[in-house]
Design an enzyme around this catalytic site. Structure first.
Site, PDB file in Angstrom:
ATOM      1  N   ASN A   1       0.800  -1.228   0.000  1.00 22.56           N
ATOM      2  CA  ASN A   1       0.000   0.000   0.000  1.00 22.56           C
ATOM      3  C   ASN A   1       0.830   1.273   0.000  1.00 22.56           C
ATOM      4  O   ASN A   1       0.295   2.374   0.133  1.00 22.56           O
ATOM      5  CB  ASN A   1      -0.929   0.012   1.221  1.00 22.56           C
ATOM      6  CG  ASN A   1      -0.164   0.213   2.531  1.00 22.56           C
ATOM      7  OD1 ASN A   1       1.059   0.104   2.576  1.00 22.56           O
ATOM      8  ND2 ASN A   1      -0.882   0.499   3.596  1.00 22.56           N
TER       9      ASN A   1
ATOM     10  N   ARG B   1      -2.538   5.969  11.879  1.00 24.73           N
ATOM     11  CA  ARG B   1      -3.477   5.239  12.715  1.00 24.73           C
ATOM     12  C   ARG B   1      -4.350   6.245  13.460  1.00 24.73           C
ATOM     13  O   ARG B   1      -3.845   7.237  13.996  1.00 24.73           O
ATOM     14  CB  ARG B   1      -2.736   4.344  13.729  1.00 24.73           C
ATOM     15  CG  ARG B   1      -2.055   3.135  13.081  1.00 24.73           C
ATOM     16  CD  ARG B   1      -3.083   2.164  12.533  1.00 24.73           C
ATOM     17  NE  ARG B   1      -2.490   0.997  11.891  1.00 24.73           N
ATOM     18  CZ  ARG B   1      -2.339   0.858  10.584  1.00 24.73           C
ATOM     19  NH1 ARG B   1      -2.708   1.842   9.779  1.00 24.73           N
ATOM     20  NH2 ARG B   1      -1.834  -0.247  10.080  1.00 24.73           N
TER      21      ARG B   1
ATOM     22  N   GLN C   1     -12.676   1.404  14.326  1.00 25.26           N
ATOM     23  CA  GLN C   1     -13.142   1.225  12.955  1.00 25.26           C
ATOM     24  C   GLN C   1     -14.050   0.005  12.892  1.00 25.26           C
ATOM     25  O   GLN C   1     -13.738  -1.010  13.518  1.00 25.26           O
ATOM     26  CB  GLN C   1     -11.953   1.062  11.996  1.00 25.26           C
ATOM     27  CG  GLN C   1     -11.194   2.345  11.807  1.00 25.26           C
ATOM     28  CD  GLN C   1     -10.202   2.298  10.647  1.00 25.26           C
ATOM     29  OE1 GLN C   1      -9.564   3.276  10.342  1.00 25.26           O
ATOM     30  NE2 GLN C   1     -10.058   1.174   9.993  1.00 25.26           N
TER      31      GLN C   1
ATOM     32  N   HIS D   1     -11.358   4.451   5.627  1.00 28.37           N
ATOM     33  CA  HIS D   1     -10.013   3.880   5.544  1.00 28.37           C
ATOM     34  C   HIS D   1      -9.848   3.090   4.242  1.00 28.37           C
ATOM     35  O   HIS D   1      -9.870   1.861   4.222  1.00 28.37           O
ATOM     36  CB  HIS D   1      -9.779   2.975   6.753  1.00 28.37           C
ATOM     37  CG  HIS D   1      -8.359   2.556   6.921  1.00 28.37           C
ATOM     38  ND1 HIS D   1      -7.938   1.729   7.931  1.00 28.37           N
ATOM     39  CD2 HIS D   1      -7.244   2.858   6.215  1.00 28.37           C
ATOM     40  CE1 HIS D   1      -6.641   1.531   7.845  1.00 28.37           C
ATOM     41  NE2 HIS D   1      -6.201   2.198   6.800  1.00 28.37           N
TER      42      HIS D   1
END
Length: 338
Positions: free
Chosen positions: A113, A250, A279, A298
């Site tokens: 990512n 985060r 989350q 996210h």
């Protein structure tokens, strides 16, 4: 062998043909596993149904943070579990200590990512500095008030950007910011060499100095001891008045209520990111309706291209496990001793 993949729900896969990290597609692992005589179960379950599936599962594949949290109780109940694979980067949702105590290896697709999140960092920096969201909202609301949108819109050129954490994502963020003619400071546990600093266009600074001098602060560090609530009320108060904060690292790195208060008062000119805590973010999360934000869900590390890299990495990890070969070291987050 039974493999359980806990992935994004997708009730309409025909509308999302490129989303491979979904329960509908299962990272395209089904044919390969079935040909080898193994069973793949894909699900988006998070509760008792998942616990029942895990009872005889050898390999668990899960996307970062959500939908599953693998705590000690679940680890101890999953008697057959040998391998947990994060389909992406960031295994905070797994109790790695409990896993290794019970002979379970934790792995993730390192680097999958990096490009995606670095680009998202630049996107959200520009969204804040250029006051993009309020200008866009005028379009959606049928308004046209240039003065209102322009009064908090700025050029990025000439600003000081502080990057906290200069790993793969932080470094690529710096490379992408160089053409904007900004001054870049960074703080990290391990200082880069002079040659690397010159290539990236960054200068090392102590954390307090970076916070005090930066117009934009970008958090690109993992959640670890010492980084939880790194941006509390005191640290936010130490930032330059009217600075912007971007956090795709985060959600727990920032104190949610303190950020909301700073954005409401104007102490922060804006806050952006796509990581939340917890989350999925509840409907009443303090960031959802606070002023001066440019939050996203996210998804920064889940572009179509990133998902393909993730799927390739998961297959590589699974193939090594099936063949009894060591999992490539750069993928291993935690492994049993001995």
């Amino acid at each position: 062998m039974k493999v359980v993949a806990v992935l994004f729900p997708d009730e309409h896969p025909d509308r999302h043909p490129d989303v491979v990290a979904s329960a509908a597609r299962g990272l395209d692992l089904c044919e390969r596993l079935e040909q080898a005589g193994h069973q793949l179960v894909t699900t988006s379950a998070t509760g008792e149904e998942l616990d029942e599936l895990l009872a005889d599962t050898e390999v668990l594949v899960t996307t970062p943070f959500w939908p599953v949290y693998l705590g000690r109780d679940r680890v101890e109940a999953a008697k057959e579990l040998k391998l947990v694979i994060t389909a992406g980067v960031g295994s905070d949702h797994v109790d790695s200590e409990a896993a290794t105590e019970h002979g379970i290896t934790v792995a993730e697709v390192t680097g999958s990512n990096v490009v995606s999140v670095a680009e998202h960092n630049v996107l959200q920096i520009l969204a804040l500095v250029r006051n993009f969201v309020p200008a866009y909202e005028q379009v959606a609301e049928g308004r046209w008030d240039v003065a209102d949108a322009a009064q908090e819109a700025h050029d990025l050129e000439g600003k000081t950007v502080g990057i906290i954490g200069l790993g793969a994502i932080g470094a690529r963020t710096a490379l992408r910011l160089r053409p904007f003619d900004v001054t870049m400071l960074y703080h990290a546990r391990h200082r880069r060499s002079p040659a690397e600093e010159a290539t990236l266009g960054v200068r090392y600074a102590r954390l307090d100095d970076l916070i005090a001098e930066s117009d934009v602060v970008c958090a690109a560090l993992p959640l670890m001891p010492g980084s939880s609530a790194l941006f509390d009320g005191d640290r936010l108060a130490a930032m330059k008045p009217g600075a912007w904060l971007v956090n795709t690292a985060r959600g727990a790195i920032a104190d949610a209520e303190a950020v909301r208060e700073a954005c409401t008062s104007g102490r922060l000119a804006g806050y952006a990111g796509d990581t939340w805590y917890p989350q999925p973010a509840p409907a009443d999360h303090p960031w959802r309706d606070m002023p001066r934000h440019a939050m996203t869900i996210h998804y920064s590390g889940m572009t179509v291209e990133a998902q393909r890299r993730i799927a390739d990495g998961v297959r590589e990890i699974l193939d090594a496990h099936l063949d009894g070969e060591p999992i490539p070291e750069d993928y291993v987050v935690a492994a049993p001793r001995g």
